[in-house]
Scaffold this motif. Structure first.
Motif, mmCIF file in Angstrom:
data_model
loop_
_atom_site.group_PDB
_atom_site.id
_atom_site.type_symbol
_atom_site.label_atom_id
_atom_site.label_comp_id
_atom_site.label_asym_id
_atom_site.label_seq_id
_atom_site.Cartn_x
_atom_site.Cartn_y
_atom_site.Cartn_z
ATOM 1 N N MET A 1 -138.416 19.468 -57.192
ATOM 2 C CA MET A 1 -137.119 19.891 -56.640
ATOM 3 C C MET A 1 -136.006 19.017 -57.244
ATOM 4 S SD MET A 1 -135.696 21.723 -53.935
ATOM 5 C CE MET A 1 -134.137 21.685 -53.082
ATOM 6 N N ILE A 2 -135.069 19.651 -57.911
ATOM 7 C CA ILE A 2 -133.965 18.910 -58.534
ATOM 8 C C ILE A 2 -132.878 18.629 -57.486
ATOM 9 C CG2 ILE A 2 -132.150 18.961 -60.307
ATOM 10 C CD1 ILE A 2 -135.034 18.606 -61.389
ATOM 11 N N LYS A 3 -132.519 17.357 -57.378
ATOM 12 C CA LYS A 3 -131.521 16.956 -56.380
ATOM 13 C C LYS A 3 -130.308 16.261 -57.004
ATOM 14 C CE LYS A 3 -135.080 16.261 -52.846
ATOM 15 N NZ LYS A 3 -135.757 15.242 -52.007
ATOM 16 N N GLY A 4 -130.356 16.016 -58.307
ATOM 17 C CA GLY A 4 -129.247 15.294 -58.933
ATOM 18 C C GLY A 4 -129.033 15.652 -60.395
ATOM 19 N N LEU A 5 -127.775 15.557 -60.828
ATOM 20 C CA LEU A 5 -127.400 15.768 -62.225
ATOM 21 C C LEU A 5 -126.765 14.484 -62.748
ATOM 22 C CD1 LEU A 5 -125.633 19.284 -62.038
ATOM 23 C CD2 LEU A 5 -128.042 18.822 -62.532
ATOM 24 N N ILE A 6 -127.179 14.077 -63.930
ATOM 25 C CA ILE A 6 -126.632 12.855 -64.529
ATOM 26 C C ILE A 6 -126.028 13.213 -65.882
ATOM 27 C CG2 ILE A 6 -127.122 10.494 -65.256
ATOM 28 C CD1 ILE A 6 -129.389 10.463 -63.208
ATOM 29 N N PHE A 7 -124.728 13.008 -65.992
ATOM 30 C CA PHE A 7 -123.960 13.495 -67.132
ATOM 31 C C PHE A 7 -123.567 12.395 -68.117
ATOM 32 C CE2 PHE A 7 -123.116 16.542 -63.785
ATOM 33 C CZ PHE A 7 -122.922 17.765 -64.415
ATOM 34 N N ASP A 8 -123.666 12.719 -69.398
ATOM 35 C CA ASP A 8 -122.937 11.969 -70.401
ATOM 36 C C ASP A 8 -121.488 12.457 -70.288
ATOM 37 O OD1 ASP A 8 -122.356 10.427 -72.724
ATOM 38 O OD2 ASP A 8 -122.501 12.242 -73.935
ATOM 39 N N LEU A 9 -120.561 11.735 -70.886
ATOM 40 C CA LEU A 9 -119.140 12.109 -70.776
ATOM 41 C C LEU A 9 -118.644 12.869 -72.007
ATOM 42 C CD1 LEU A 9 -116.423 11.868 -69.213
ATOM 43 C CD2 LEU A 9 -116.084 9.690 -70.374
#
Length: 219
Positions: A1-9
């Motif tokens: 279950m995906i609960k988070g997104l982590i982005f490059d800028l």
């Protein structure tokens, strides 16, 4: 279950690459080094000091400066860059990103920024998206830059999540390697050749939709 997104800028949320390029080119010229856009591709996704070392090597001047002088040169570049990013507005969000961020927020997903840029918080403020994020990994706190996975592992920790519950989004090869090394599902933005190590590839940010990302990541 995906609960988070982590982005490059850079290249994912907005594109300040042109500002970086012009600031590095200006500094290189002062040092008597010519650099073009093709060489500039090597500077994407890496730290300021690593970028400077590559430029000095490119100009056969890697032994011409002390560590203190190199720090001063990198500071000069950053001052010029910071001046230029004052023109950034919410209109500089890349296509599709505003909707993606809003959809993720509505779904209750955690979001963190994992950028090598120390100017990340300032850029987010100018883009008016800082309230959508739960945290920003401080690049000064890292023992190693991308492709080391540390920045994405810290992003997951910041959200209180396991890496397996997060998706990382990147546009640089070193970044995709970092996401994969962290054990996260990786989304690469760019050409299939450059992003071939990513679990899911889109050529343009406008093709990033939350439902598709979550569907791919859950397979």
């Amino acid at each position: 279950m995906i609960k988070g997104l982590i982005f490059d800028l850079d290249g994912v949320i907005t594109d300040t690459a042109e500002y970086h390029y012009l600031a590095w080119k200006s500094l290189a010229k002062k040092m008597g080094i010519e650099m073009d856009r093709e060489f500039n591709e090597q500077l994407k996704g890496i730290s300021r000091m690593e970028s400077l070392d590559l430029i000095l090597k490119h100009g056969n001047k890697e032994n011409d400066y002390s560590e203190e002088e190199k720090i001063e040169l990198a500071t000069q570049k950053n001052e010029e860059y910071k001046e230029s990013i004052k023109q950034i507005t919410p209109n500089d969000l890349l296509p599709g990103i505003e909707q993606l961020l809003k959809d993720a927020k509505e779904k209750g997903l955690g979001m963190a920024l994992a950028s090598a840029s120390k100017n990340g918080p300032e850029i987010m403020k100018r883009l008016e998206i800082e309230d959508l994020f739960d945290g920003v990994v401080d690049p000064a706190s890292l023992s190693a830059g991308k492709p080391d996975p540390e920045i994405f592992v810290k992003g997951a920790e910041m959200l209180g999540l396991d890496v397996s519950e997060c998706v990382g989004l990147e546009d640089a090869e070193a970044g995709v390697e970092a996401i994969n090394g962290a054990g996260m599902f990786s989304v690469g933005v760019g050409s299939k050749d450059a992003m071939h190590k990513a679990d899911f590839i889109v050529e343009d940010t406008k093709d990033l939709t939350l439902d598709v990302i979550l569907e791919r990541a859950s397979k």
